[in-house]
Design a protein around this motif. Structure first.
Motif, PDB file in Angstrom:
ATOM      1  N   ALA A  81       0.831  -1.213   0.000  1.00  0.00           N
ATOM      2  CA  ALA A  81       0.000   0.000   0.000  1.00  0.00           C
ATOM      3  C   ALA A  81       0.860   1.255   0.000  1.00  0.00           C
ATOM      4  CB  ALA A  81      -0.932  -0.009   1.206  1.00  0.00           C
ATOM      5  N   GLN A  82       1.935   1.222   0.740  1.00  0.00           N
ATOM      6  CA  GLN A  82       2.817   2.388   0.802  1.00  0.00           C
ATOM      7  C   GLN A  82       3.436   2.720  -0.554  1.00  0.00           C
ATOM      8  OE1 GLN A  82       5.406   1.076   3.954  1.00  0.00           O
ATOM      9  NE2 GLN A  82       4.223   2.116   5.550  1.00  0.00           N
ATOM     10  N   THR A  83       3.518   1.731  -1.433  1.00  0.00           N
ATOM     11  CA  THR A  83       4.024   1.987  -2.783  1.00  0.00           C
ATOM     12  C   THR A  83       2.895   2.306  -3.759  1.00  0.00           C
ATOM     13  OG1 THR A  83       3.942  -0.350  -3.460  1.00  0.00           O
ATOM     14  CG2 THR A  83       5.952   0.421  -2.376  1.00  0.00           C
ATOM     15  N   GLY A  84       1.661   2.436  -3.248  1.00  0.00           N
ATOM     16  CA  GLY A  84       0.532   2.820  -4.090  1.00  0.00           C
ATOM     17  C   GLY A  84      -0.132   1.670  -4.812  1.00  0.00           C
ATOM     18  N   ARG A  85       0.057   0.430  -4.331  1.00  0.00           N
ATOM     19  CA  ARG A  85      -0.528  -0.719  -5.002  1.00  0.00           C
ATOM     20  C   ARG A  85      -1.873  -1.081  -4.375  1.00  0.00           C
ATOM     21  NH1 ARG A  85       3.387   1.622  -7.192  1.00  0.00           N
ATOM     22  NH2 ARG A  85       4.354   0.473  -8.900  1.00  0.00           N
ATOM     23  N   HIS A  86      -2.855  -1.372  -5.237  1.00  0.00           N
ATOM     24  CA  HIS A  86      -4.143  -1.850  -4.760  1.00  0.00           C
ATOM     25  C   HIS A  86      -3.972  -3.252  -4.165  1.00  0.00           C
ATOM     26  CE1 HIS A  86      -5.812   1.591  -6.803  1.00  0.00           C
ATOM     27  NE2 HIS A  86      -5.333   1.171  -7.971  1.00  0.00           N
ATOM     28  N   ALA A 106      -2.631   2.052   6.246  1.00  0.00           N
ATOM     29  CA  ALA A 106      -1.713   2.261   5.126  1.00  0.00           C
ATOM     30  C   ALA A 106      -2.484   2.424   3.827  1.00  0.00           C
ATOM     31  CB  ALA A 106      -0.731   1.103   5.029  1.00  0.00           C
ATOM     32  N   ALA A 107      -3.534   1.605   3.623  1.00  0.00           N
ATOM     33  CA  ALA A 107      -4.334   1.695   2.404  1.00  0.00           C
ATOM     34  C   ALA A 107      -5.088   3.011   2.333  1.00  0.00           C
ATOM     35  CB  ALA A 107      -5.310   0.518   2.342  1.00  0.00           C
ATOM     36  N   ARG A 109      -4.259   5.904   3.785  1.00  0.00           N
ATOM     37  CA  ARG A 109      -3.311   7.006   3.554  1.00  0.00           C
ATOM     38  C   ARG A 109      -2.849   7.047   2.093  1.00  0.00           C
ATOM     39  NH1 ARG A 109      -1.727   5.273   8.682  1.00  0.00           N
ATOM     40  NH2 ARG A 109      -0.114   3.901   7.811  1.00  0.00           N
ATOM     41  N   ALA A 110      -2.701   5.866   1.487  1.00  0.00           N
ATOM     42  CA  ALA A 110      -2.232   5.808   0.105  1.00  0.00           C
ATOM     43  C   ALA A 110      -3.364   6.008  -0.906  1.00  0.00           C
ATOM     44  CB  ALA A 110      -1.546   4.469  -0.151  1.00  0.00           C
ATOM     45  N   VAL A 112      -5.520   3.677  -1.907  1.00  0.00           N
ATOM     46  CA  VAL A 112      -5.610   2.523  -2.798  1.00  0.00           C
ATOM     47  C   VAL A 112      -6.875   1.721  -2.507  1.00  0.00           C
ATOM     48  CG1 VAL A 112      -3.116   2.393  -3.054  1.00  0.00           C
ATOM     49  CG2 VAL A 112      -4.232   1.051  -1.260  1.00  0.00           C
TER      50      VAL A 112
END
Length: 297
Positions: A81-86, A106-107, A109-110, A112
């Motif tokens: 999630a921190q890298t922007g992945r669903h 984390a999800a 905040r991102a 996703v």
């Protein structure tokens, strides 16, 4: 959608990898596993590549599908999630409340999308039945028997070698399935009690927000002659029972992939997103405390 797969065990081999490889809306970008040879073998079987680290896989995809134990899934999902992945997660999201909430945070905040795969919720017949009963309302009580023979003496289950299932038992493996059926129909659980049965069997009792009561018997050690799934609702319209699944989990997982693609495209959360996944973990943790187990907040 470019989707990477984490995991190489029986569930990844049977469901995740073949469905992702065949899905017309997906490119199976690659596979990572804790055993590099298994990842290479599974990747070759499905025309993709193996990655040496999860982070290298994240960099090559738009979303991540998880087929790993919950204690492995939760921290990796935070990183993804921190890298922007669903996130296409398996149940349970985690076996501690703090880990589940960390993934959800984390999800959020991102920004996703997330979907948690509950086979009954994404089954064609079961999902339609759940929606119909939720719309009907008027339910007085429900009972579920979710009995598996994974650890029975005569078991031939491919999941019998699963350390996390042996450690956490039926409460955490099949308990999420029961909650995924009962909560959308009867409402959130206001109180939870639990008692132990034979081996890993757990007897679960819930009082729901709408006033209905439900109970469930959960087991991974039922004799093979006694295993099976039954969920019965009783209320003002009579009695109804969850329909039996006509196919394996593959069509349900295909629909879960569809749900993640739609949530990512539209920005509208799916009912089985991380919010629901966290709530399932909270309820199971409360039941575990009632059994005298861990007390993680």
């Amino acid at each position: 959608m470019r989707i990477g797969l984490l995991g190489t065990g029986p569930w990844a081999r049977r469901v995740h990898a073949p469905v992702l490889a065949a899905h017309p809306g997906v490119e199976l970008t690659g596979i990572w596993g804790r055993r590099a040879p298994a990842a290479a073998e599974l990747a070759q079987a499905h025309g993709t590549r193996a990655y040496a680290t999860p982070d290298e896989l994240f960099a090559a995809c738009d979303a991540v599908s998880f087929a790993v134990p919950p204690s492995v899934q939760a921290p990796l999902a935070v990183r993804a999630a921190q890298t922007g992945r669903h996130l296409l997660l398996d149940k349970p999201v985690a076996t501690t409340v703090s880990e589940a909430r960390a993934v959800a945070g984390a999800a959020e905040r991102a920004g996703v999308a997330s979907v948690v795969f509950f086979t009954a919720r994404f089954g064609e017949r079961e999902g339609a039945w759940i929606a119909d009963q939720a719309a009907a309302g008027g339910w007085f009580t429900a009972h579920a028997d979710w009995l598996a023979s994974v650890f029975a003496e005569d078991s031939d289950s491919p999941y019998a070698a699963s350390p996390w299932r042996r450690e956490k038992g039926a409460l955490w493996d099949v308990g999420p399935h029961v909650l995924s059926v009962l909560l959308p129909v009867l409402g959130d659980a206001e109180s939870v009690t639990a008692a132990r049965g034979p081996a890993d069997t757990v007897l679960l009792t819930l009082r729901h927000r709408g006033g209905a009561a439900s109970s469930a018997t959960l087991s991974l050690t039922a004799p093979r002659a006694a295993f099976g799934v039954e969920v019965t609702l009783r209320g003002t319209t009579g009695t109804t029972t969850l329909p039996r699944r006509e196919a394996g989990p593959e069509p349900a997982f295909h629909r879960a992939v569809d749900a993640l693609i739609a949530a990512a495209r539209t920005g509208r959360p799916h009912p089985c997103d991380l919010g629901f996944g966290v709530r399932v973990t909270e309820i199971l943790a409360q039941a575990e405390r009632a059994l005298g187990g861990a007390d993680d907040q």
